[in-house]
Design a protein around this motif. Structure first.
Motif, PDB file in Angstrom:
ATOM      1  N   ALA A  82      22.063  58.675   7.253  1.00 36.63           N
ATOM      2  CA  ALA A  82      22.944  60.007   7.807  1.00 36.63           C
ATOM      3  C   ALA A  82      21.626  60.829   8.136  1.00 36.63           C
ATOM      4  CB  ALA A  82      23.312  60.683   6.438  1.00 36.63           C
ATOM      5  N   MET A  83      20.555  60.694   7.580  1.00 39.44           N
ATOM      6  CA  MET A  83      19.515  61.559   7.973  1.00 39.44           C
ATOM      7  C   MET A  83      18.683  60.789   9.281  1.00 39.44           C
ATOM      8  SD  MET A  83      17.409  62.122   4.360  1.00 39.44           S
ATOM      9  CE  MET A  83      15.871  62.896   5.037  1.00 39.44           C
ATOM     10  N   LEU A  84      18.779  59.501   9.485  1.00 42.22           N
ATOM     11  CA  LEU A  84      18.327  59.099  10.575  1.00 42.22           C
ATOM     12  C   LEU A  84      19.304  59.304  12.015  1.00 42.22           C
ATOM     13  CD1 LEU A  84      16.950  55.474   9.465  1.00 42.22           C
ATOM     14  CD2 LEU A  84      15.500  57.682  10.347  1.00 42.22           C
ATOM     15  N   ASN A  85      20.348  59.186  11.522  1.00 38.35           N
ATOM     16  CA  ASN A  85      21.289  59.507  12.566  1.00 38.35           C
ATOM     17  C   ASN A  85      21.227  60.982  13.094  1.00 38.35           C
ATOM     18  OD1 ASN A  85      22.548  57.021  12.699  1.00 38.35           O
ATOM     19  ND2 ASN A  85      24.320  57.859  11.087  1.00 38.35           N
ATOM     20  N   ALA A  86      21.148  62.092  12.113  1.00 39.21           N
ATOM     21  CA  ALA A  86      20.669  63.389  12.368  1.00 39.21           C
ATOM     22  C   ALA A  86      19.454  63.584  13.179  1.00 39.21           C
ATOM     23  CB  ALA A  86      20.713  64.240  11.171  1.00 39.21           C
ATOM     24  N   TRP A  87      18.750  62.792  12.698  1.00 38.89           N
ATOM     25  CA  TRP A  87      17.094  62.700  13.665  1.00 38.89           C
ATOM     26  C   TRP A  87      17.417  62.606  15.047  1.00 38.89           C
ATOM     27  CZ3 TRP A  87      11.963  64.054  12.809  1.00 38.89           C
ATOM     28  CH2 TRP A  87      11.210  63.400  13.658  1.00 38.89           C
ATOM     29  N   GLU A  88      18.230  61.451  15.245  1.00 40.46           N
ATOM     30  CA  GLU A  88      18.496  60.907  16.882  1.00 40.46           C
ATOM     31  C   GLU A  88      19.409  62.087  17.418  1.00 40.46           C
ATOM     32  OE1 GLU A  88      17.308  58.504  18.301  1.00 40.46           O
ATOM     33  OE2 GLU A  88      16.162  57.684  16.585  1.00 40.46           O
ATOM     34  N   ARG A  89      20.292  62.530  16.657  1.00 40.23           N
ATOM     35  CA  ARG A  89      20.922  63.718  17.304  1.00 40.23           C
ATOM     36  C   ARG A  89      20.349  64.843  17.685  1.00 40.23           C
ATOM     37  NH1 ARG A  89      26.523  65.234  17.118  1.00 40.23           N
ATOM     38  NH2 ARG A  89      26.990  62.966  16.820  1.00 40.23           N
ATOM     39  N   ASN A  90      19.401  65.426  16.955  1.00 40.61           N
ATOM     40  CA  ASN A  90      18.550  66.538  17.172  1.00 40.61           C
ATOM     41  C   ASN A  90      17.607  66.059  18.218  1.00 40.61           C
ATOM     42  OD1 ASN A  90      19.515  67.757  14.931  1.00 40.61           O
ATOM     43  ND2 ASN A  90      18.056  67.050  13.623  1.00 40.61           N
ATOM     44  N   LYS A  91      16.792  64.875  18.481  1.00 42.69           N
ATOM     45  CA  LYS A  91      15.987  64.737  19.429  1.00 42.69           C
ATOM     46  C   LYS A  91      16.840  64.765  20.871  1.00 42.69           C
ATOM     47  CE  LYS A  91      14.276  60.643  18.465  1.00 42.69           C
ATOM     48  NZ  LYS A  91      13.317  59.466  18.759  1.00 42.69           N
ATOM     49  N   GLN A  92      18.066  64.400  20.795  1.00 45.74           N
ATOM     50  CA  GLN A  92      18.609  64.513  22.180  1.00 45.74           C
ATOM     51  C   GLN A  92      18.910  65.634  22.407  1.00 45.74           C
ATOM     52  OE1 GLN A  92      22.152  62.107  21.008  1.00 45.74           O
ATOM     53  NE2 GLN A  92      21.178  60.099  21.134  1.00 45.74           N
ATOM     54  N   ARG A  93      19.089  66.759  21.354  1.00 54.61           N
ATOM     55  CA  ARG A  93      19.544  68.010  21.825  1.00 54.61           C
ATOM     56  C   ARG A  93      18.268  69.005  22.045  1.00 54.61           C
ATOM     57  NH1 ARG A  93      24.538  69.860  20.252  1.00 54.61           N
ATOM     58  NH2 ARG A  93      26.111  68.099  20.441  1.00 54.61           N
ATOM     59  N   GLY A  94      17.050  68.435  21.389  1.00 52.62           N
ATOM     60  CA  GLY A  94      15.879  68.926  21.664  1.00 52.62           C
ATOM     61  C   GLY A  94      15.594  70.145  20.446  1.00 52.62           C
ATOM     62  N   HIS A  95      16.645  70.117  19.672  1.00 51.91           N
ATOM     63  CA  HIS A  95      16.436  71.049  18.244  1.00 51.91           C
ATOM     64  C   HIS A  95      17.420  70.664  17.342  1.00 51.91           C
ATOM     65  CE1 HIS A  95      20.298  73.042  19.340  1.00 51.91           C
ATOM     66  NE2 HIS A  95      20.121  72.751  20.517  1.00 51.91           N
ATOM     67  N   ILE A  96      17.218  71.315  16.213  1.00 47.72           N
ATOM     68  CA  ILE A  96      17.875  70.571  14.885  1.00 47.72           C
ATOM     69  C   ILE A  96      19.182  71.161  15.084  1.00 47.72           C
ATOM     70  CG2 ILE A  96      18.071  70.943  12.533  1.00 47.72           C
ATOM     71  CD1 ILE A  96      15.046  71.178  12.300  1.00 47.72           C
ATOM     72  N   VAL A  97      20.159  70.434  15.113  1.00 46.33           N
ATOM     73  CA  VAL A  97      21.595  70.768  15.019  1.00 46.33           C
ATOM     74  C   VAL A  97      22.416  70.285  13.981  1.00 46.33           C
ATOM     75  CG1 VAL A  97      21.864  71.248  17.586  1.00 46.33           C
ATOM     76  CG2 VAL A  97      22.191  68.943  16.846  1.00 46.33           C
ATOM     77  N   ARG A  98      21.789  69.029  13.322  1.00 46.11           N
ATOM     78  CA  ARG A  98      22.598  68.180  12.197  1.00 46.11           C
ATOM     79  C   ARG A  98      21.208  68.274  11.280  1.00 46.11           C
ATOM     80  NH1 ARG A  98      26.305  63.638  13.797  1.00 46.11           N
ATOM     81  NH2 ARG A  98      26.515  63.753  11.464  1.00 46.11           N
ATOM     82  N   GLY A  99      21.561  68.081   9.766  1.00 48.05           N
ATOM     83  CA  GLY A  99      20.751  67.872   8.954  1.00 48.05           C
ATOM     84  C   GLY A  99      20.763  66.631   8.021  1.00 48.05           C
ATOM     85  N   GLY A 100      22.015  66.026   8.334  1.00 47.45           N
ATOM     86  CA  GLY A 100      22.329  64.699   7.640  1.00 47.45           C
ATOM     87  C   GLY A 100      22.281  64.862   6.138  1.00 47.45           C
ATOM     88  N   SER A 101      22.682  66.246   5.396  1.00 47.38           N
ATOM     89  CA  SER A 101      22.491  66.596   4.014  1.00 47.38           C
ATOM     90  C   SER A 101      23.492  66.212   3.121  1.00 47.38           C
ATOM     91  CB  SER A 101      22.539  68.225   3.882  1.00 47.38           C
ATOM     92  OG  SER A 101      21.126  68.533   4.458  1.00 47.38           O
ATOM     93  N   THR A 102      23.096  65.669   1.958  1.00 50.12           N
ATOM     94  CA  THR A 102      24.297  65.230   0.889  1.00 50.12           C
ATOM     95  C   THR A 102      24.633  66.666   0.214  1.00 50.12           C
ATOM     96  OG1 THR A 102      22.367  64.781  -0.814  1.00 50.12           O
ATOM     97  CG2 THR A 102      23.236  62.981   0.483  1.00 50.12           C
ATOM     98  N   ILE A 103      25.279  66.530  -0.911  1.00 48.50           N
ATOM     99  CA  ILE A 103      25.824  67.585  -1.783  1.00 48.50           C
ATOM    100  C   ILE A 103      24.657  67.766  -2.498  1.00 48.50           C
ATOM    101  CG2 ILE A 103      26.850  68.128  -4.047  1.00 48.50           C
ATOM    102  CD1 ILE A 103      29.204  66.993  -2.456  1.00 48.50           C
ATOM    103  N   THR A 104      23.750  67.109  -2.732  1.00 44.24           N
ATOM    104  CA  THR A 104      22.541  67.588  -3.754  1.00 44.24           C
ATOM    105  C   THR A 104      21.723  68.357  -2.808  1.00 44.24           C
ATOM    106  OG1 THR A 104      22.713  65.332  -5.018  1.00 44.24           O
ATOM    107  CG2 THR A 104      20.748  66.426  -5.181  1.00 44.24           C
ATOM    108  N   GLN A 105      21.340  67.578  -1.587  1.00 45.22           N
ATOM    109  CA  GLN A 105      20.634  68.430  -0.760  1.00 45.22           C
ATOM    110  C   GLN A 105      20.922  69.662  -0.129  1.00 45.22           C
ATOM    111  OE1 GLN A 105      20.232  64.681   1.813  1.00 45.22           O
ATOM    112  NE2 GLN A 105      18.669  65.916   2.606  1.00 45.22           N
TER     113      GLN A 105
END
Length: 233
Positions: free
Chosen positions: A93-116
């Motif tokens: 989930a974190m890697l998917n969020a990283w790829e999505r953020n790179k495509q957008r050029g800024h942080i839009v998703r964090g891939g966070s669990t409930i613990t995070q």
């Protein structure tokens, strides 16, 4: 150079002291309940400023057993389907969020669990940047080290924001449905879980200018998934 080394040493010492504080604070929550969170304090200041009386936030702690299984299943289904199995984070989930953020050029998703999410709510700010994400991961590890999954989930359900100045399952149940957290129906629980990505928007339309969430449709999806949710019992 000596001064630079001294400053670097002071910064490192400060970071280590902060981690020790987090570590000891979380250890105490094995037997004590958090009285507030960083998000609660920030929200109270935003709503009330320096006023100490006649203003505040809605929150009342209830035990894990006094929260409807419907709400527990709805939140698991919505926020973190593998909560009981992962170690506090999900690498995919974190890697998917990283790829999505790179495509957008800024942080839009964090891939966070409930613990995070709980780590962020308890100690950190809502600002999105990678240094904060690293601290979030460190705190998530501390939560998983000291607390079992049920205790983490109990603190989460009593601390998460559910509207403007509304924190925790009991306050949310009373605020939206005039009932207790223990008596939430499947439909009510699904609607509350659907609110979690944008709780202020769910609560008040003036916060919806930059939010595109179909809460009704999402609640329907959550309700259908609730039966498969595994709880930390």
């Amino acid at each position: 150079m000596r001064w630079l080394a001294y400053l670097a040493g002071c910064l490192l010492a400060g970071v280590l002291v902060m981690q020790l504080y987090f570590f000891c604070q979380i250890a105490a929550w094995q037997v004590l309940n958090p009285s507030s969170t960083s998000f609660m304090r920030a929200e109270r200041w935003r709503l009330c400023g320096a006023r100490l009386w006649g203003c505040g936030i809605e929150r009342r702690w209830v035990s894990y057993d006094d929260i409807s299984r419907n709400l527990k299943r709805a939140v698991i289904a919505s926020e973190d389907a593998d909560f009981v199995n992962h170690p506090g984070y999900e690498l995919d989930a974190m890697l998917n969020a990283w790829e999505r953020n790179k495509q957008r050029g800024h942080i839009v998703r964090g891939g966070s669990t409930i613990t995070q999410q709980l780590a962020k709510n308890l100690f950190l700010s809502p600002e999105q940047h990678y240094l904060r994400k690293g601290q979030e991961l460190a705190i998530a590890w501390m939560l998983e080290f000291w607390l079992d999954k049920q205790r983490i989930f109990e603190i989460y359900l009593n601390s998460v924001e559910w509207g403007e100045g509304v924190f925790g399952a009991e306050a949310a149940a009373q605020h939206y449905f005039k009932t207790s957290a223990a008596r939430l129906s499947v439909g009510q629980a699904a609607r509350l879980a659907a609110a979690l990505p944008a709780p202020k928007c769910f609560d008040k339309t003036q916060y919806c200018a930059n939010v595109r969430v179909n809460f009704k449709a999402k609640a329907g999806i959550i309700a259908r998934r609730m039966g498969a949710a595994t709880l930390p019992d």
